[in-house]
Design a protein around this motif. Sequence first.
Motif, PDB file in Angstrom:
ATOM      1  N   THR A 114       0.866  -1.170   0.000  1.00  0.00           N
ATOM      2  CA  THR A 114       0.000   0.000   0.000  1.00  0.00           C
ATOM      3  C   THR A 114       0.905   1.223   0.000  1.00  0.00           C
ATOM      4  N   LEU A 115       0.718   2.092  -0.979  1.00  0.00           N
ATOM      5  CA  LEU A 115       1.571   3.267  -1.135  1.00  0.00           C
ATOM      6  C   LEU A 115       0.767   4.529  -0.855  1.00  0.00           C
ATOM      7  N   VAL A 172      -8.408  -2.505   2.497  1.00  0.00           N
ATOM      8  CA  VAL A 172      -7.779  -1.195   2.753  1.00  0.00           C
ATOM      9  C   VAL A 172      -8.846  -0.165   3.117  1.00  0.00           C
ATOM     10  N   MET A 173      -9.997  -0.208   2.420  1.00  0.00           N
ATOM     11  CA  MET A 173     -11.083   0.721   2.736  1.00  0.00           C
ATOM     12  C   MET A 173     -11.602   0.500   4.156  1.00  0.00           C
ATOM     13  N   PRO A 189       2.663   0.381   5.744  1.00  0.00           N
ATOM     14  CA  PRO A 189       1.906  -0.812   6.139  1.00  0.00           C
ATOM     15  C   PRO A 189       0.423  -0.469   6.292  1.00  0.00           C
ATOM     16  N   VAL A 190      -0.432  -1.411   5.968  1.00  0.00           N
ATOM     17  CA  VAL A 190      -1.875  -1.153   5.995  1.00  0.00           C
ATOM     18  C   VAL A 190      -2.329  -0.761   7.394  1.00  0.00           C
ATOM     19  N   ALA A 191      -1.765  -1.344   8.417  1.00  0.00           N
ATOM     20  CA  ALA A 191      -2.166  -1.021   9.789  1.00  0.00           C
ATOM     21  C   ALA A 191      -1.834   0.424  10.153  1.00  0.00           C
ATOM     22  N   ASP A 192      -0.762   0.988   9.568  1.00  0.00           N
ATOM     23  CA  ASP A 192      -0.345   2.359   9.875  1.00  0.00           C
ATOM     24  C   ASP A 192      -0.978   3.380   8.940  1.00  0.00           C
ATOM     25  N   LEU A 193      -1.755   2.930   7.981  1.00  0.00           N
ATOM     26  CA  LEU A 193      -2.311   3.824   6.968  1.00  0.00           C
ATOM     27  C   LEU A 193      -3.259   4.884   7.534  1.00  0.00           C
ATOM     28  N   PRO A 194      -4.195   4.567   8.443  1.00  0.00           N
ATOM     29  CA  PRO A 194      -5.077   5.627   8.956  1.00  0.00           C
ATOM     30  C   PRO A 194      -4.330   6.756   9.647  1.00  0.00           C
TER      31      PRO A 194
END
Length: 130
Positions: free
Chosen positions: A71-72, A114-115, A79-84
Amino acid sequence: MSAGFDLGPRRHPRRMSLTPMIDVVFLLLIFFMLASRFGTDSVLPIAGGTEGAGSEWQGAPRLVDVTPDATLLNGTAVPVADLPAAVGDLLPPEGGAVILRPRDQADVQRLVDVMDVLRSGGVTNLILID
């Protein structure tokens, strides 16, 4: 003396069996029971833009590329967990949109995951583009 052939005992006409028809009806019933949808459909609310009306973009760019492996966020792997949290730092105080772009044959399930992570992190205004 009568001239005739002896055909043996008289046969009754054969009755049609209903068993094959009942089998077909039960097979169709099972097919339609398995093919029908049970329960309610889940809806993914996605902002589709303002349908031609111009809107002013506020804040830093927030483009999330979803690939099968990573995820970019604005071109940087996150990382997806850190995205928000990473997206939240870029959002203006009054909220703003995050653009999601599936790339490199990313499947729909990956995009929905991801959403869901973004929504659980408080990001509700998502725009999906090609």
